[in-house]
Design a protein around this motif. Sequence first.
Motif, mmCIF file in Angstrom:
data_model
loop_
_atom_site.group_PDB
_atom_site.id
_atom_site.type_symbol
_atom_site.label_atom_id
_atom_site.label_comp_id
_atom_site.label_asym_id
_atom_site.label_seq_id
_atom_site.Cartn_x
_atom_site.Cartn_y
_atom_site.Cartn_z
ATOM 1 N N ALA A 26 19.277 44.009 41.866
ATOM 2 C CA ALA A 26 18.004 43.388 42.245
ATOM 3 C C ALA A 26 17.100 43.215 41.022
ATOM 4 O O ALA A 26 16.435 42.177 40.868
ATOM 5 C CB ALA A 26 17.302 44.223 43.316
ATOM 6 N N ALA A 27 17.083 44.198 40.135
ATOM 7 C CA ALA A 27 16.275 44.091 38.918
ATOM 8 C C ALA A 27 16.807 42.998 38.008
ATOM 9 O O ALA A 27 16.030 42.270 37.377
ATOM 10 C CB ALA A 27 16.235 45.431 38.182
ATOM 11 N N ALA A 28 18.128 42.857 37.943
ATOM 12 C CA ALA A 28 18.723 41.783 37.132
ATOM 13 C C ALA A 28 18.323 40.421 37.676
ATOM 14 O O ALA A 28 17.993 39.506 36.912
ATOM 15 C CB ALA A 28 20.245 41.929 37.108
ATOM 16 N N ILE A 29 18.334 40.286 38.996
ATOM 17 C CA ILE A 29 17.914 39.027 39.610
ATOM 18 C C ILE A 29 16.441 38.782 39.337
ATOM 19 O O ILE A 29 16.033 37.664 39.022
ATOM 20 C CB ILE A 29 18.218 39.028 41.123
ATOM 21 N N ALA A 30 15.615 39.821 39.424
ATOM 22 C CA ALA A 30 14.185 39.677 39.160
ATOM 23 C C ALA A 30 13.920 39.256 37.720
ATOM 24 O O ALA A 30 12.996 38.492 37.446
ATOM 25 C CB ALA A 30 13.455 40.989 39.462
ATOM 26 N N THR A 31 14.743 39.741 36.801
ATOM 27 C CA THR A 31 14.556 39.425 35.391
ATOM 28 C C THR A 31 15.077 38.038 35.037
ATOM 29 O O THR A 31 14.491 37.353 34.203
ATOM 30 C CB THR A 31 15.274 40.487 34.520
ATOM 31 N N LEU A 45 12.801 37.262 42.794
ATOM 32 C CA LEU A 45 12.300 38.599 43.102
ATOM 33 C C LEU A 45 11.339 39.017 42.003
ATOM 34 O O LEU A 45 11.450 38.565 40.863
ATOM 35 C CB LEU A 45 13.451 39.607 43.184
ATOM 36 N N ASP A 46 10.432 39.909 42.347
ATOM 37 C CA ASP A 46 9.477 40.446 41.383
ATOM 38 C C ASP A 46 9.897 41.872 41.028
ATOM 39 O O ASP A 46 10.160 42.683 41.929
ATOM 40 C CB ASP A 46 8.071 40.439 41.997
ATOM 41 N N LEU A 47 9.964 42.182 39.746
ATOM 42 C CA LEU A 47 10.455 43.484 39.297
ATOM 43 C C LEU A 47 9.621 44.645 39.839
ATOM 44 O O LEU A 47 10.173 45.677 40.233
ATOM 45 C CB LEU A 47 10.507 43.527 37.762
ATOM 46 N N VAL A 48 8.317 44.493 39.875
ATOM 47 C CA VAL A 48 7.463 45.573 40.399
ATOM 48 C C VAL A 48 7.795 45.833 41.869
ATOM 49 O O VAL A 48 7.912 46.983 42.297
ATOM 50 C CB VAL A 48 5.968 45.225 40.217
ATOM 51 N N VAL A 104 10.067 48.761 46.418
ATOM 52 C CA VAL A 104 10.935 48.735 47.604
ATOM 53 C C VAL A 104 12.061 49.765 47.455
ATOM 54 O O VAL A 104 12.377 50.488 48.407
ATOM 55 C CB VAL A 104 11.488 47.309 47.838
ATOM 56 N N ALA A 105 12.650 49.854 46.274
ATOM 57 C CA ALA A 105 13.714 50.841 46.036
ATOM 58 C C ALA A 105 13.169 52.266 46.164
ATOM 59 O O ALA A 105 13.833 53.139 46.731
ATOM 60 C CB ALA A 105 14.342 50.624 44.665
#
Length: 191
Positions: free
Chosen positions: A36-41, A46-49, A54-55
């Motif tokens: 999810a963080a890779a997709i956000a980056t 998605l937003d990293l924050v 959420v995690a």
Amino acid sequence: MDWADPSSIGYPVLFGGVLLGSVVPVVPTGAVVGAAAAIATSTDRLDLVWVVLVATIGSLIGDLVTFAAASGGRTAVVRWFSRRQSAERLESAREKFAARGWQVVVIGRMVPAGRIPALLAAGALGYPWRRLVPAAAGACLLWSVAYSALGVVSGGLFDHPVVATVIATVLVLVVTAVSALVAKRRERRPS
């Protein structure tokens, strides 16, 4: 909610995957967070924050459910521990939890395969909720940030979200495997 928007699906999948994996360790939760963080980056889907928040919430709820199950079944869990440990070791564990239980909870969350034994022990030994909740919240936030960082590394290196997600998943699995090996070697060392 617009189900055609990938972010509408992304956050519930992230939350559900982390929650499920935190209660029943069949889902590699670190890989879910890293992906999810890779997709956000690598995209604006998605937003990293929000990924970290959420995690953190999903993992915290999962940890509290696990602790509640151990606390509710305290007699059975204590009986199970008693068959495997001497009375002196159980008393030593109680003393450790009384003195630095929050550290055991945080380390248990960060060490592969350490979270469930730490939470079961905390529940069985009567560790108080008022001390567990802040320790678990801090541990879950730290864990979410750590695994998100692995996703950020892969998302920052690769612009394509699928490649970044695969690399993040592989990174998380490699870090988990190396951590488990280090823990086993330390466990085998004579005291």
